[in-house]
Design an enzyme around this catalytic site. Structure first.
Site, PDB file in Angstrom:
ATOM      1  CE  LYS A  62      -1.853   3.006   2.085  1.00 35.95           C
ATOM      2  NZ  LYS A  62      -1.795   4.502   1.837  1.00 35.95           N
ATOM      3  N   GLY A  91       6.428   5.050   8.691  1.00 35.53           N
ATOM      4  CA  GLY A  91       5.672   6.300   8.669  1.00 35.53           C
ATOM      5  C   GLY A  91       5.702   6.951  10.040  1.00 35.53           C
ATOM      6  CB  SER A  92       3.627   9.598  11.510  1.00 35.25           C
ATOM      7  OG  SER A  92       2.317   9.044  11.550  1.00 35.25           O
ATOM      8  CB  THR A  93       5.288   7.981  16.346  1.00 34.02           C
ATOM      9  OG1 THR A  93       6.701   7.843  16.131  1.00 34.02           O
ATOM     10  CG2 THR A  93       4.916   7.358  17.675  1.00 34.02           C
ATOM     11  N   GLY A 109       1.643   4.604  13.289  1.00 28.13           N
ATOM     12  CA  GLY A 109       2.152   3.320  13.757  1.00 28.13           C
ATOM     13  C   GLY A 109       1.337   2.767  14.914  1.00 28.13           C
ATOM     14  CD  GLU A 160      11.963   3.879   9.817  1.00 32.52           C
ATOM     15  OE1 GLU A 160      11.746   4.902  10.524  1.00 32.52           O
ATOM     16  OE2 GLU A 160      12.156   3.926   8.597  1.00 32.52           O
ATOM     17  CB  CYS A 202      12.334   8.483   9.328  1.00 36.21           C
ATOM     18  SG  CYS A 202      13.345   7.250   8.504  1.00 36.21           S
ATOM     19  CD  GLU A 261       9.522  12.338  12.011  1.00 36.36           C
ATOM     20  OE1 GLU A 261      10.501  11.709  11.598  1.00 36.36           O
ATOM     21  OE2 GLU A 261       8.382  11.832  12.142  1.00 36.36           O
TER      22      GLU A 261
END
Length: 500
Positions: A192, A245-247, A250, A268, A303, A402
């Protein structure tokens, strides 16, 4: 792509491109079941390139069913390792063969300079898949040290159906870090791609089929995170989700796994990497130059970007002067120009997000030393100039969150203990760097830093053979290296009783 090429030549090459824009399910390009599409925007102009099939729950279900059927059939999962190796090697070679096309797609889609997509992203993606292909027939299973009455075989088997949800900043490269080990271990998968940058993932599906990967083994479903991504995360027949991607997102996948079939999840996620420069660095100018590229490369959309310059107080002015000298030369330009070193932000939303952080930094009292503005507005594109803040307190928003843009926060320290304290004072733990010629100090600081990757006297160096991933809220599980294959396989112990 050679810098000797003119921008006119590159644009002429781009004008000849055709765009694959549908989902790839069970070996065929197909429209979304709903018939919906969404615009694929060129960040350099703000204009649509093409319309992409908007995959949703039904499309995900079709892809998962195809992946499960071929997995159970065994035409890939039980293929002889040497044969699977040959197919993946062909796949890697085809990616390399289509470097120019794929690099153009990446640049048009994401806004990164063509010199980066052609020299870094596409070649390293081909290398990653080829490296895992080569590893297939080099790995051995185990036999446990039992007594003479039994034999215990310990084998790694493919986990089954893998969903890879990949980011927009390195669309093809990050995908390859997941495609390589997932396919090498015999899984079927659904990729995706991020809705901001789906073009290369869709295109390489065709190359995978050409290489000989069986129908249903490699599927691509473009769409939005809250629909297609969530459908994969909640699907009861997906065995593993690997996400970069972003926390924030996640954590959604952890929730989806818990609320569905307890599928394996590897993450990650974000980073706020400290780049620690000591006064005794072996070469302060080299350290400062690396610090500049560590935040401005790929428009800061990295990242593990060195977004916090943590520098010893006595050398801060010298280091900052050099960093800004590099930044002043990095004038944002047309990503299709081979001479451009800094391209466009991926989309309007990300540009506005970064500009919002710049305003927050000024309001919190940090000193804006360089940049801070949107530029090239006449193009319609999403460009931000290199930005440097001085006099940043680590408690400030720009030091803790971030940003994912070309924005550097400069923080000073007095000794190594304070540097470590600042470096670790974040929810993230993806990467860090330490610059010193004192090997004892380098070792002690690198051991004390809570990060998955620590560089000494360099920044953002690596190789496909070295693992990449984070501590804390930067996630868990590793991309790259043989260790990545562990998350796409499961251990099975077979105890065979022989008797006395």
């Amino acid at each position: 792509m050679s810098a000797a090429l003119s921008i006119d030549t590159v644009k002429e090459q781009a004008s000849r491109l055709t765009f694959r824009n549908q989902a790839f399910i069970n070996g065929k390009y197909v429209p979304a079941a709903s018939g919906k599409t969404f615009d694929c925007i060129n960040p350099a102009t703000g204009k649509a390139i093409t319309q992409i099939a908007e995959g949703d729950k039904e499309d995900v279900d079709r892809a998962v069913k195809a992946a499960r059927a071929v997995f159970e059939k065994g035409s890939w999962s039980r293929m002889a390792p040497t044969q699977r190796k040959k197919v993946l090697m062909r796949f890697a070679s085809l990616i390399e063969k289509h470097t120019t096309e794929l690099a153009l797609l990446e640049t048009l889609d994401m806004g990164k300079p063509i010199r980066d997509s052609s020299r870094i992203d596409v070649p390293l993606a081909a290398q990653a898949i080829g490296w895992y292909a080569e590893a297939i027939d080099k790995l051995y299973d185990e036999i446990a040290p039992t007594g003479p009455e039994a034999v215990s075989l310990i084998r790694r088997e493919p986990v089954g159906v893998v969903a890879a949800v990949v980011p927009w900043n390195f669309p093809l490269l990050m995908a390859s870090w997941k495609i390589g080990p997932a396919l090498a271990t015999g899984n079927s998968m659904i990729v995706k791609p991020a809705e901001q940058s789906p073009l290369t993932a869709i295109r390489i599906a065709e190359l995978a089929a050409e290489a000989g990967i069986p129908e249903g083994v490699f599927n691509v479903v473009p769409g939005f995170g809250e629909t297609a991504g969530q459908a994969l995360g909640r699907h009861m027949d997906v065995d593993c989700v690997t996400f970069t991607g972003s926390t924030e997102v996640g954590k959604f996948f952890l929730r989806y796994a818990g609320e569905s079939n307890m599928k394996q999840v590897s993450l990650e996620c974000g980073g706020k990497s400290p780049n620690i420069i000591m006064a005794d660095a072996p070469d302060l100018d080299a350290a400062a130059t690396a610090a500049a590229w560590g935040i401005f490369f790929n428009q800061g959309e990295v990242c593990n970007a060195g977004s916090r310059l943590v520098v010893e107080e006595s050398v801060k002015d010298r280091v900052l002067e050099k960093v800004m000298a590099v930044g002043k030369k990095l004038i944002p330009g047309d990503p299709l120009d081979p001479k451009t070193g800094l391209g466009a932000m991926v989309d309007k939303t990300q540009m506005e997000r970064v500009l919002g952080y710049i305003e927050a930094g000024k309001k919190e009292g940090a000193r804006l030393a360089l940049g801070g503005s949107r530029v090239k507005t006449e193009t319609g594109g999403y460009y931000i100039e290199p930005t440097v803040f001085d006099k940043v307190d680590n408690r400030m928003k720009i030091a803790q969150e971030e940003i994912f843009g070309p924005v550097l926060s400069t923080i000073t320290f007095k000794d190594a203990d304070e540097a470590v304290k600042i470096g670790n004072d974040t929810i993230y733990g993806l990467a860090a760097a330490i610059w010193t010629k004192d090997i004892t100090k380098a070792f002690k600081v690198s051991q004390a830093l809570r990060a998955g990757v620590v560089w000494v006297n360099c920044f953002d160096n690596g190789h496909i053979s070295s693992p990449f991933g984070g501590f804390k809220q930067s996630g868990f599980g590793r991309d790259k290296s043989l260790h990545a294959m562990e998350k796409y396989s499961q251990l099975k112990a077979t105890w065979i009783h022989i008797g006395a």
